[in-house]
Design a protein around this motif. Structure first.
Motif, PDB file in Angstrom:
ATOM      1  N   LEU A 296      69.647  82.502 111.232  1.00  0.00           N
ATOM      2  CA  LEU A 296      70.416  82.339 112.172  1.00  0.00           C
ATOM      3  C   LEU A 296      70.483  83.064 113.447  1.00  0.00           C
ATOM      4  N   PRO A 297      70.725  82.519 114.720  1.00  0.00           N
ATOM      5  CA  PRO A 297      70.576  83.511 115.895  1.00  0.00           C
ATOM      6  C   PRO A 297      71.485  84.387 115.716  1.00  0.00           C
ATOM      7  N   CYS A 298      71.291  85.862 116.257  1.00  0.00           N
ATOM      8  CA  CYS A 298      72.125  86.785 116.076  1.00  0.00           C
ATOM      9  C   CYS A 298      72.032  88.013 117.502  1.00  0.00           C
ATOM     10  N   ARG A 299      72.812  88.509 117.635  1.00  0.00           N
ATOM     11  CA  ARG A 299      72.766  89.663 118.670  1.00  0.00           C
ATOM     12  C   ARG A 299      73.348  91.361 118.039  1.00  0.00           C
ATOM     13  N   VAL A 300      72.442  92.046 118.415  1.00  0.00           N
ATOM     14  CA  VAL A 300      72.779  93.343 117.749  1.00  0.00           C
ATOM     15  C   VAL A 300      73.819  94.189 118.611  1.00  0.00           C
ATOM     16  N   THR A 301      74.661  94.654 117.655  1.00  0.00           N
ATOM     17  CA  THR A 301      75.846  95.175 118.065  1.00  0.00           C
ATOM     18  C   THR A 301      75.963  96.658 117.753  1.00  0.00           C
ATOM     19  N   ASN A 302      75.045  97.264 117.139  1.00  0.00           N
ATOM     20  CA  ASN A 302      74.947  98.811 116.590  1.00  0.00           C
ATOM     21  C   ASN A 302      73.446  98.856 116.038  1.00  0.00           C
TER      22      ASN A 302
ATOM     23  N   PRO B 289      62.094 100.140 119.725  1.00  0.00           N
ATOM     24  CA  PRO B 289      63.403 100.785 120.396  1.00  0.00           C
ATOM     25  C   PRO B 289      64.635  99.758 120.497  1.00  0.00           C
ATOM     26  N   THR B 290      64.809  99.058 119.250  1.00  0.00           N
ATOM     27  CA  THR B 290      66.096  98.149 119.205  1.00  0.00           C
ATOM     28  C   THR B 290      67.120  98.684 120.054  1.00  0.00           C
ATOM     29  N   GLN B 291      67.885  97.784 120.882  1.00  0.00           N
ATOM     30  CA  GLN B 291      68.739  98.290 121.696  1.00  0.00           C
ATOM     31  C   GLN B 291      70.019  97.171 121.488  1.00  0.00           C
ATOM     32  N   ILE B 292      71.326  97.849 121.740  1.00  0.00           N
ATOM     33  CA  ILE B 292      72.523  97.171 121.545  1.00  0.00           C
ATOM     34  C   ILE B 292      72.525  95.713 122.621  1.00  0.00           C
ATOM     35  N   GLY B 293      72.647  94.840 122.122  1.00  0.00           N
ATOM     36  CA  GLY B 293      72.554  93.644 123.181  1.00  0.00           C
ATOM     37  C   GLY B 293      71.186  92.855 122.736  1.00  0.00           C
ATOM     38  N   ASP B 294      70.212  93.378 122.009  1.00  0.00           N
ATOM     39  CA  ASP B 294      68.905  92.634 121.867  1.00  0.00           C
ATOM     40  C   ASP B 294      69.399  91.482 120.917  1.00  0.00           C
ATOM     41  N   THR B 295      68.661  90.483 121.106  1.00  0.00           N
ATOM     42  CA  THR B 295      68.864  89.148 120.330  1.00  0.00           C
ATOM     43  C   THR B 295      67.705  88.814 119.428  1.00  0.00           C
ATOM     44  N   GLY B 296      68.076  88.133 118.642  1.00  0.00           N
ATOM     45  CA  GLY B 296      67.039  87.751 117.438  1.00  0.00           C
ATOM     46  C   GLY B 296      67.436  86.589 116.595  1.00  0.00           C
ATOM     47  N   ILE B 297      67.050  86.545 115.512  1.00  0.00           N
ATOM     48  CA  ILE B 297      67.148  85.960 114.271  1.00  0.00           C
ATOM     49  C   ILE B 297      67.328  86.516 112.940  1.00  0.00           C
TER      50      ILE B 297
ATOM     51  N   VAL C 235      70.241  97.513 111.731  1.00  0.00           N
ATOM     52  CA  VAL C 235      71.085  97.220 112.835  1.00  0.00           C
ATOM     53  C   VAL C 235      72.247  96.270 112.180  1.00  0.00           C
ATOM     54  N   THR C 236      73.557  96.323 112.950  1.00  0.00           N
ATOM     55  CA  THR C 236      74.537  95.470 112.801  1.00  0.00           C
ATOM     56  C   THR C 236      74.432  94.461 113.830  1.00  0.00           C
ATOM     57  N   VAL C 237      74.396  93.070 113.317  1.00  0.00           N
ATOM     58  CA  VAL C 237      74.056  91.853 114.210  1.00  0.00           C
ATOM     59  C   VAL C 237      75.492  91.073 113.989  1.00  0.00           C
ATOM     60  N   GLU C 238      75.852  90.578 114.967  1.00  0.00           N
ATOM     61  CA  GLU C 238      76.778  89.264 115.025  1.00  0.00           C
ATOM     62  C   GLU C 238      76.262  88.055 115.282  1.00  0.00           C
ATOM     63  N   PHE C 239      76.524  87.050 114.669  1.00  0.00           N
ATOM     64  CA  PHE C 239      75.777  85.678 115.053  1.00  0.00           C
ATOM     65  C   PHE C 239      76.323  84.905 115.829  1.00  0.00           C
ATOM     66  N   GLN C 240      75.411  84.164 116.770  1.00  0.00           N
ATOM     67  CA  GLN C 240      75.517  83.824 118.018  1.00  0.00           C
ATOM     68  C   GLN C 240      75.578  82.262 117.776  1.00  0.00           C
ATOM     69  N   MET C 241      76.564  81.708 117.288  1.00  0.00           N
ATOM     70  CA  MET C 241      76.792  80.304 117.076  1.00  0.00           C
ATOM     71  C   MET C 241      78.360  79.780 116.749  1.00  0.00           C
ATOM     72  N   ASP C 242      78.387  78.622 116.967  1.00  0.00           N
ATOM     73  CA  ASP C 242      79.630  78.131 116.579  1.00  0.00           C
ATOM     74  C   ASP C 242      80.025  77.855 115.044  1.00  0.00           C
ATOM     75  N   THR C 243      80.763  78.674 114.379  1.00  0.00           N
ATOM     76  CA  THR C 243      80.758  78.450 113.126  1.00  0.00           C
ATOM     77  C   THR C 243      82.181  77.885 112.681  1.00  0.00           C
ATOM     78  N   SER C 244      83.007  77.550 113.597  1.00  0.00           N
ATOM     79  CA  SER C 244      84.285  76.929 113.321  1.00  0.00           C
ATOM     80  C   SER C 244      84.147  75.952 112.220  1.00  0.00           C
ATOM     81  N   PRO C 245      85.112  75.912 111.239  1.00  0.00           N
ATOM     82  CA  PRO C 245      86.435  76.518 111.309  1.00  0.00           C
ATOM     83  C   PRO C 245      86.115  77.824 110.337  1.00  0.00           C
TER      84      PRO C 245
END
Length: 226
Positions: A33-39, A74-82, A45-55
């Motif tokens: 799944l697509p995600c973004r690094v938050t830490n 040098p992975t940074q906060i805000g980097d995106t990936g899968i 790395v801690t990632v949040e998933f960048q997609m609509d998973t409702s409900p």
């Protein structure tokens, strides 16, 4: 007719059971799944998933990066990936949880690694050249044999091999070799070059036998000086 109907009804239900079981098995697999690094915690790395998973709401997960000890990013906060799923537990090789992998089914958001994904906004300096860069520059170094490294950062470029060091920056060039330091440039625009005979060889011979021609004053003979 009633017997045939009963058989067809049973067959239809068995087909639906098989389809449901297959869907459940697919859902239990790891998810890419697509995600973004938050830490960033070292190689994790801690990632949040960048997609609509409702409900449903997918929780952030902490996972290892897909890289080796020989080439790190040098992975940074805000980097995106899968997220890339594995078929078995990864804690034993990532150091995140220890233990040994087996064939037990894991949660579909556990055996994952983070992989960066390119973006059209990334503009290479030269599209035909490999490019290494980072917020603090780059480091190239050996892990065995004579210690050597090339470090480029805001202070300049430092090349080291054993006890020999060459530093190039806005102040000039500094070479340290054999316990001696040679400098060129600097704020005073003065260059110093210590010379010890007879190790230094000039075009006309060793320094201890090298002479300069000095014109004499009128009425005197010309002389040679070392």
């Amino acid at each position: 007719m009633s017997d045939d109907f009963a058989k067809l009804w049973l067959q239809g239900n068995l087909n639906q059971v098989a389809i449901t079981r297959a869907q459940q098995a697919i859902k239990s697999l790891g998810r890419a799944l697509p995600c973004r690094v938050t830490n960033v915690i070292g190689k994790l790395v801690t990632v949040e998933f960048q997609m609509d998973t409702s409900p449903w709401t997918l929780p952030p997960v902490t996972i290892p990066k897909a890289e080796s000890p020989w080439l790190t990013e040098p992975t940074q906060i805000g980097d995106t990936g899968i997220t890339e799923p594995a078929d078995a537990y990864l804690g034993g090789i990532s150091g995140q949880g220890g233990g040994t992998a087996d064939f037990r089914q894991r949660g579909n958001l556990t055996a994952l690694v983070f992989k960066p994904v390119g973006n059209k906004s990334f503009s290479p300096i030269d599209p035909n050249a490999a490019q290494l860069q980072g917020p603090n520059g780059t480091i190239l170094r050996t892990t065995t044999g004579t210690t050597s490294s090339v470090v480029t950062n805001s202070s300049g470029t430092t090349i080291t091999f054993g006890t020999t060091t060459l530093v190039v920056n806005a102040s000039g060039i500094t070479l340290t070799v054999g316990g001696q330091t040679f400098t060129w440039g600097g704020s005073t625009a003065v260059s110093t070059l210590p010379i010890q005979a007879p190790e230094v060889i000039l075009p006309n011979g060793p320094v201890n036998t090298h002479y300069h021609y000095v014109p004499a004053a009128p009425g005197n003979s010309n002389v040679m000086t070392g």
